[in-house]
Design a protein around this motif. Structure first.
Motif, PDB file in Angstrom:
ATOM      1  N   VAL A   6       2.180   1.808  48.946  1.00  0.00           N
ATOM      2  CA  VAL A   6       2.563   0.847  47.905  1.00  0.00           C
ATOM      3  C   VAL A   6       2.715  -0.550  48.491  1.00  0.00           C
ATOM      4  O   VAL A   6       2.844  -0.717  49.708  1.00  0.00           O
ATOM      5  CB  VAL A   6       3.893   1.265  47.215  1.00  0.00           C
ATOM      6  N   ALA A   7       2.723  -1.552  47.606  1.00  0.00           N
ATOM      7  CA  ALA A   7       2.897  -2.934  48.035  1.00  0.00           C
ATOM      8  C   ALA A   7       4.354  -3.370  47.913  1.00  0.00           C
ATOM      9  O   ALA A   7       4.795  -4.290  48.596  1.00  0.00           O
ATOM     10  CB  ALA A   7       2.016  -3.853  47.199  1.00  0.00           C
ATOM     11  N   ALA A   8       5.106  -2.721  47.028  1.00  0.00           N
ATOM     12  CA  ALA A   8       6.494  -3.123  46.775  1.00  0.00           C
ATOM     13  C   ALA A   8       7.179  -2.004  46.000  1.00  0.00           C
ATOM     14  O   ALA A   8       6.587  -0.941  45.782  1.00  0.00           O
ATOM     15  CB  ALA A   8       6.528  -4.421  45.975  1.00  0.00           C
ATOM     16  N   GLY A   9       8.389  -2.246  45.572  1.00  0.00           N
ATOM     17  CA  GLY A   9       9.075  -1.317  44.676  1.00  0.00           C
ATOM     18  C   GLY A   9      10.000  -0.343  45.389  1.00  0.00           C
ATOM     19  O   GLY A   9      10.174  -0.397  46.597  1.00  0.00           O
ATOM     20  N   HIS A  10      10.574   0.542  44.572  1.00  0.00           N
ATOM     21  CA  HIS A  10      11.525   1.517  45.103  1.00  0.00           C
ATOM     22  C   HIS A  10      10.802   2.595  45.895  1.00  0.00           C
ATOM     23  O   HIS A  10       9.645   2.898  45.610  1.00  0.00           O
ATOM     24  CB  HIS A  10      12.301   2.159  43.950  1.00  0.00           C
ATOM     25  N   PRO A  11      11.481   3.226  46.860  1.00  0.00           N
ATOM     26  CA  PRO A  11      10.846   4.335  47.576  1.00  0.00           C
ATOM     27  C   PRO A  11      10.730   5.563  46.667  1.00  0.00           C
ATOM     28  O   PRO A  11      11.343   5.615  45.605  1.00  0.00           O
ATOM     29  CB  PRO A  11      11.793   4.596  48.743  1.00  0.00           C
ATOM     30  N   GLY A  12       9.937   6.547  47.080  1.00  0.00           N
ATOM     31  CA  GLY A  12       9.884   7.809  46.343  1.00  0.00           C
ATOM     32  C   GLY A  12       8.642   8.011  45.509  1.00  0.00           C
ATOM     33  O   GLY A  12       8.555   8.977  44.775  1.00  0.00           O
ATOM     34  N   CYS A  13       7.655   7.097  45.616  1.00  0.00           N
ATOM     35  CA  CYS A  13       6.408   7.298  44.881  1.00  0.00           C
ATOM     36  C   CYS A  13       5.500   8.245  45.669  1.00  0.00           C
ATOM     37  O   CYS A  13       5.488   8.230  46.889  1.00  0.00           O
ATOM     38  CB  CYS A  13       5.693   5.959  44.662  1.00  0.00           C
ATOM     39  N   GLN A  14       4.747   9.064  44.923  1.00  0.00           N
ATOM     40  CA  GLN A  14       3.827  10.005  45.555  1.00  0.00           C
ATOM     41  C   GLN A  14       2.438   9.844  44.949  1.00  0.00           C
ATOM     42  O   GLN A  14       2.310   9.473  43.791  1.00  0.00           O
ATOM     43  CB  GLN A  14       4.286  11.442  45.310  1.00  0.00           C
ATOM     44  N   GLN A  15       1.423  10.161  45.752  1.00  0.00           N
ATOM     45  CA  GLN A  15       0.085  10.152  45.189  1.00  0.00           C
ATOM     46  C   GLN A  15      -0.773  11.245  45.821  1.00  0.00           C
ATOM     47  O   GLN A  15      -0.504  11.728  46.909  1.00  0.00           O
ATOM     48  CB  GLN A  15      -0.581   8.777  45.313  1.00  0.00           C
ATOM     49  N   GLY A  16      -1.815  11.617  45.103  1.00  0.00           N
ATOM     50  CA  GLY A  16      -2.736  12.655  45.543  1.00  0.00           C
ATOM     51  C   GLY A  16      -3.426  13.231  44.317  1.00  0.00           C
ATOM     52  O   GLY A  16      -2.931  13.072  43.196  1.00  0.00           O
ATOM     53  N   ASN A  17      -4.600  13.858  44.523  1.00  0.00           N
ATOM     54  CA  ASN A  17      -5.344  14.470  43.408  1.00  0.00           C
ATOM     55  C   ASN A  17      -5.592  13.503  42.259  1.00  0.00           C
ATOM     56  O   ASN A  17      -5.624  13.919  41.095  1.00  0.00           O
ATOM     57  CB  ASN A  17      -4.599  15.685  42.843  1.00  0.00           C
ATOM     58  N   GLY A  18      -5.695  12.220  42.568  1.00  0.00           N
ATOM     59  CA  GLY A  18      -6.011  11.249  41.534  1.00  0.00           C
ATOM     60  C   GLY A  18      -4.837  10.786  40.696  1.00  0.00           C
ATOM     61  O   GLY A  18      -5.018  10.038  39.740  1.00  0.00           O
ATOM     62  N   ILE A  19      -3.632  11.239  41.042  1.00  0.00           N
ATOM     63  CA  ILE A  19      -2.487  10.808  40.241  1.00  0.00           C
ATOM     64  C   ILE A  19      -1.419  10.122  41.093  1.00  0.00           C
ATOM     65  O   ILE A  19      -1.330  10.326  42.303  1.00  0.00           O
ATOM     66  CB  ILE A  19      -1.841  11.979  39.456  1.00  0.00           C
ATOM     67  N   PHE A  20      -0.650   9.294  40.431  1.00  0.00           N
ATOM     68  CA  PHE A  20       0.418   8.521  41.058  1.00  0.00           C
ATOM     69  C   PHE A  20       1.707   8.857  40.313  1.00  0.00           C
ATOM     70  O   PHE A  20       1.760   8.779  39.087  1.00  0.00           O
ATOM     71  CB  PHE A  20       0.099   7.027  40.935  1.00  0.00           C
ATOM     72  N   ILE A  21       2.721   9.246  41.051  1.00  0.00           N
ATOM     73  CA  ILE A  21       3.974   9.674  40.426  1.00  0.00           C
ATOM     74  C   ILE A  21       5.108   8.783  40.896  1.00  0.00           C
ATOM     75  O   ILE A  21       5.308   8.596  42.101  1.00  0.00           O
ATOM     76  CB  ILE A  21       4.273  11.140  40.783  1.00  0.00           C
TER      77      ILE A  21
END
Ligand code: ADP
Ligand code: MN
Length: 297
Positions: A6-21
């Motif tokens: 990520v470029a910014a924002g809160h921690p805890g984002c996930q990605q894989g299989n074409g999706i971003f959570i």
């Protein structure tokens, strides 16, 4: 799934299989729902909304609207980073197709809070706005993750984005393009500016109030891959007459520009002039000044 780049924002984002959570508040989900309900023109300039997940739940919480692939993913995988019961939004992963993405998150608007914010937060955010380009230009660099010519990655944190003034913002924005003297990078800048214009047109069609939303800019940061993709597209162009819609999805990812982060966004009765002015200023300071700077070389 893995921890997201990520470029910014809160921690805890996930990605894989074409999706971003991303962990989120209900208001952001509501905003996407409103856009879908009315088939809003803004859907063209925000990530595809796929649904929501509540960590710990055995099943996807919401209807997963648009992506059949999602059914193959075990929701238990999502719960690893998030705390129990936490709401997350599931979006299309905008990094898909990029070999080495350079990413920028630019926070839009002069006023950064909505009415719901407590007084202390309003005051704190007004102070941030007053002392940064948020107050003078209606945008501020929230963070950038930039691929350097040697292939390494340089991270610019939110402190970096608080330094510039309206007078020297170009010197900061140009850091997003370490190879700015290359003509393929000019094509990228040109494309970013065009996409910003398109976002502005969509915002004029769909009245909203968006506090603290962001412009997400992604481009292929590996110059050799960028070059290959641009040449590939250029060669493919003469055939475009016979193209079907489906072929568009096979286009190599070179540049993506989206509006994101709608935790404080709602539909409204008038277009959001603060956000539109911020976007106009972003494109003004990317172009023509950046190109003029190059021409002075
Ligand atoms: P926050 O509420 O934490 O500020 P944002 O919506 O601003 O969350 O997203 C944080 C970061 O996640 C952005 O700076 C961007 O790098 C990344 N991001 C957001 N949405 C997507 C997406 N759909 N695909 C890829 N990356 C994304
Ligand atoms: Mn954000």
């Amino acid at each position: 799934m893995q921890e997201a780049l990520v470029a910014a924002g809160h921690p805890g984002c996930q990605q894989g299989n074409g999706i971003f959570i991303k962990p989120c508040v209900q208001q952001e989900v509501d905003f996407y729902h409103r856009l879908l309900e009315k088939d809003s023109p803004l859907l063209d300039v925000v990530p595809v909304f796929m649904g929501t997940l509540v960590s710990g739940a055995k099943k996807a919480h919401d209807q997963l609207l648009l992506n059949e692939d999602l059914e193959q993913i075990d929701p238990d995988q999502f719960s690893q980073l998030a705390s129990d019961g936490e709401l997350s939004i599931v979006l299309r992963d905008e990094l898909v197709g990029f070999v080495k993405p350079t990413i920028a998150d630019i926070k839009l608007g002069f006023r950064l809070w909505d009415e719901m914010a407590p007084a202390a937060k309003k005051q704190r955010l007004d102070n941030v706005s007053k002392t940064t380009t948020s107050g003078s230009l209606g945008f501020r660099i929230a963070g950038m993750s930039v691929v350097l010519p040697d292939g390494s990655r340089k991270v610019f944190d939110k402190q970096f984005g608080r330094e510039p003034t309206a007078e020297n913002i170009n010197d900061y924005l140009v850091q997003l393009f370490p190879q700015v003297e290359n003509e393929y990078v000019w094509a990228v800048i040109d494309s970013i500016v065009q996409r910003i214009e398109h976002i502005i047109e969509c915002l004029k069609l769909e009245p909203t109030k968006m506090y603290s939303c962001s412009l997400l800019i992604i481009y292929e940061g590996s110059l050799s891959d960028l070059q290959a993709k641009i040449e590939h597209q250029y060669q493919a162009e003469p055939e475009q007459d016979s193209d079907t819609d489906g072929d568009l999805e096979d286009e190599p990812a070179m540049v993506t520009v989206k509006l994101i982060d709608f935790a404080h966004s709602t539909l409204a009765s008038e277009p959001d002039l603060q956000v539109i002015e911020g976007l106009n200023n972003v494109s003004k300071h990317l172009m023509p000044n950046t190109i003029e700077d190059i021409r002075e070389f």
